[in-house]
Design a protein around this motif. Structure first.
Motif, PDB file in Angstrom:
ATOM      1  N   ASN A   1       0.793  -1.234   0.000  1.00 53.51           N
ATOM      2  CA  ASN A   1       0.000   0.000   0.000  1.00 53.51           C
ATOM      3  C   ASN A   1       0.826   1.286   0.000  1.00 53.51           C
ATOM      4  OD1 ASN A   1      -2.366  -1.618   0.161  1.00 53.51           O
ATOM      5  ND2 ASN A   1      -2.056  -1.791   2.360  1.00 53.51           N
ATOM      6  N   THR A   2       2.081   1.233  -0.411  1.00 56.92           N
ATOM      7  CA  THR A   2       2.893   2.440  -0.516  1.00 56.92           C
ATOM      8  C   THR A   2       4.030   2.189  -1.497  1.00 56.92           C
ATOM      9  OG1 THR A   2       4.059   4.169   0.725  1.00 56.92           O
ATOM     10  CG2 THR A   2       4.425   1.891   1.432  1.00 56.92           C
TER      11      THR A   2
ATOM     12  N   ALA B   1       7.479   7.186  -1.438  1.00 53.48           N
ATOM     13  CA  ALA B   1       6.529   7.711  -0.451  1.00 53.48           C
ATOM     14  C   ALA B   1       6.950   7.305   0.962  1.00 53.48           C
ATOM     15  CB  ALA B   1       5.114   7.200  -0.748  1.00 53.48           C
ATOM     16  N   SER B   2       7.451   6.089   1.117  1.00 52.85           N
ATOM     17  CA  SER B   2       7.920   5.628   2.430  1.00 52.85           C
ATOM     18  C   SER B   2       9.082   6.479   2.926  1.00 52.85           C
ATOM     19  CB  SER B   2       8.370   4.160   2.355  1.00 52.85           C
ATOM     20  OG  SER B   2       7.325   3.319   2.006  1.00 52.85           O
TER      21      SER B   2
END
Length: 130
Positions: free
Chosen positions: A60-61, A65-66
């Motif tokens: 989900n990422t 983005a992390s």
């Protein structure tokens, strides 16, 4: 004792990393998601980590983005961030670096390889003789 945060979808990776890094006087805490890691660091007694190992394949990422989320969190903003990969992927590595990652580690890892990847980013003490 310095702290390392391991964020990986596999709890086994965090356990193995903790066992290895404890030997060099690096307390390791594990989380299976960015949100779980943020909750651990939000605890009043939680120290800011000096090192974060984050999986490039968190569900989900995306890896960029992390890394951006970790850089935006005051507790992890100054930590060295190493992205863990299963295979070398130039696109993933480029996105991670542009987002603020300091380097990479590759899974699966053993004691020697993990310590070699971590050494340039933290002061590695020699393990005590058994």
């Amino acid at each position: 004792m310095s702290v390392c945060l391991v964020i990986d979808e596999s709890s086994i990776v965090a356990k193995v990393a903790a066992r290895i890094l404890t030997g060099i006087d690096l307390k390791t805490i594990g989380a299976e998601s960015l949100a779980a890691g943020a909750r651990l660091l939000a605890e009043p007694s939680a120290a800011a980590p000096v090192l974060v190992l984050v999986s490039a394949s968190l569900p989900n990422t995306t890896v960029d983005a992390s890394v951006r989320a970790l850089r935006a969190d005051p507790k992890t903003a100054k930590a060295k961030i190493l992205v863990s990969l299963v295979e070398s992927n130039l696109g993933t590595m480029t996105r991670a670096k542009r987002a603020g990652a300091d380097g990479f580690i590759f899974r699966p890892f053993d004691r020697a390889s993990l310590l070699d990847w971590v050494a340039p980013f933290v002061a590695v003490a020699e393990p005590a003789a058994a």
